[in-house]
Design a protein around this motif. Sequence first.
Motif, short mmCIF file in Angstrom:
data_model
loop_
_atom_site.label_atom_id
_atom_site.label_comp_id
_atom_site.label_asym_id
_atom_site.label_seq_id
_atom_site.Cartn_x
_atom_site.Cartn_y
_atom_site.Cartn_z
N ARG A 204 0.72 -1.17 0.09
CA ARG A 204 0.20 0.08 -0.12
C ARG A 204 1.05 1.21 -0.07
NH1 ARG A 204 -5.41 1.02 1.98
NH2 ARG A 204 -6.16 2.68 0.89
N ALA B 206 1.32 -0.11 -9.94
CA ALA B 206 -0.23 -0.12 -9.65
C ALA B 206 -0.69 -1.11 -10.64
CB ALA B 206 -0.79 0.96 -9.49
N ARG C 1 -1.19 -0.78 -4.35
CA ARG C 1 -2.37 0.01 -4.42
C ARG C 1 -2.19 1.22 -3.87
NH1 ARG C 1 -7.30 0.24 -0.92
NH2 ARG C 1 -6.28 -1.40 0.23
N GLN D 122 -10.48 6.97 -9.37
CA GLN D 122 -9.77 5.91 -9.48
C GLN D 122 -9.30 5.72 -11.01
OE1 GLN D 122 -10.21 1.35 -8.92
NE2 GLN D 122 -9.36 1.93 -7.19
N GLY E 181 -5.47 1.85 -11.30
CA GLY E 181 -6.01 1.49 -9.86
C GLY E 181 -5.65 2.27 -8.96
#
Length: 402
Positions: free
Chosen positions: A293, A314, A320, A334, A338
């Motif tokens: 992340r 990504a 993410r 978005q 992503g």
Amino acid sequence: MASPLDDKTRSIIKACVPALEAHGLAITTEMYRRLLANPDIRDLFNISHQKDGEQPKALALAVLAYARNIDNLGAMAGAVERIAEKHVGLNILPEHYPYVADALLGAIAHVLGDAATPDIMDAWGKAYWFLAEILIGREEQIYVAHAAAPGGWVGWRPFRVSRRTVESETVTSFELAPVDGKPVMRHVPGQYLSFRLDVPGYGSERRNYSISSAPGSNAYRISVRRIDNGVVSDWLHDSVQEGTVLQVSAPAGDFTLGNPAPAPIVFLSAGSGLTPFISMLGALDAAAATGVRYIHTTRTPATEAFGPYIRDLAAKGMLRADLFYSRATPQAAQDATGVTTHAGRMTPAWLTHEIDRSASYYICGPDSFMRDAIATLKAGGVPESQIRFEFFGSAADAALVG
């Protein structure tokens, strides 16, 4: 091995805590005044941190923490390691320590006046050299490791700028290859390089910059944000071109990615705080990691460094990403890779909603950003052992010092 402090010394140091709370900054300010007046030691310091008061404030907090923990110095282990790594990056040697001792003890006597009794001065002399011997010993271990590592070195080594890349409106990257053409020491993702720079009109300057490239054996990359009225950042952006030779010390720093890396991982950054994470992401990508992340705050899309790289990672499913634009007002959206963009700053409420209590969190950015993020994570139930953070510049925020 440093000899343990005796009970009388520790008792006196503890009794000095109220005086340090009241006068610590005056003592460290006076200490640096004395050091900077000495040409034999002055060039070891970042003068910008003296002008803005950050370095004296950071040292005052560190001295206070030392006094408060004099009976439990194990609590200072992390701070000692950070200091030792910083000293190695700046090529601090045992012969420099007496200068600091004279300046510190002189400053204590000057600020406290008659309250600085012989017993107090004797205790602080012992306490200083006790810590100094620990640091000198640890620094020697790091120097030996650097000398023995493949491609390693001790002292300043000339590197040539082999490429400049504009990463954003405010950030430029500099790729650095050793002038001697020999291999370089593979850094641990998250480490930094220290530089001895000769800036026209300002003289010798010292700076640290995180390595933003994945570990390799041929070169390094740093990515530098232009700071308003920044002596060194302006010079790097305006004057340092491909072919410029810079003096560099070996990679240092303890804000590093574990090997094997803990999983899952969350990177939280703001501004140029992303640079160590770009190196970490490069290493994770090479290891085919997934489930990372990446959360980053910047002013606008124009100041977003390494945006294409993050979107590539990504798109391949490695991470993410959430990008916050503090001075822009796009709607949250978005894109096809992503990556989610957000209007405004990251809020504690948003971060609380996103907390994964099983994750390891790495945080880097301005002190206020780190303080708020750490407080939010702790309040959300993330164990302190799973939260790591890095200072850019001096650790001058009391909430972030041990």
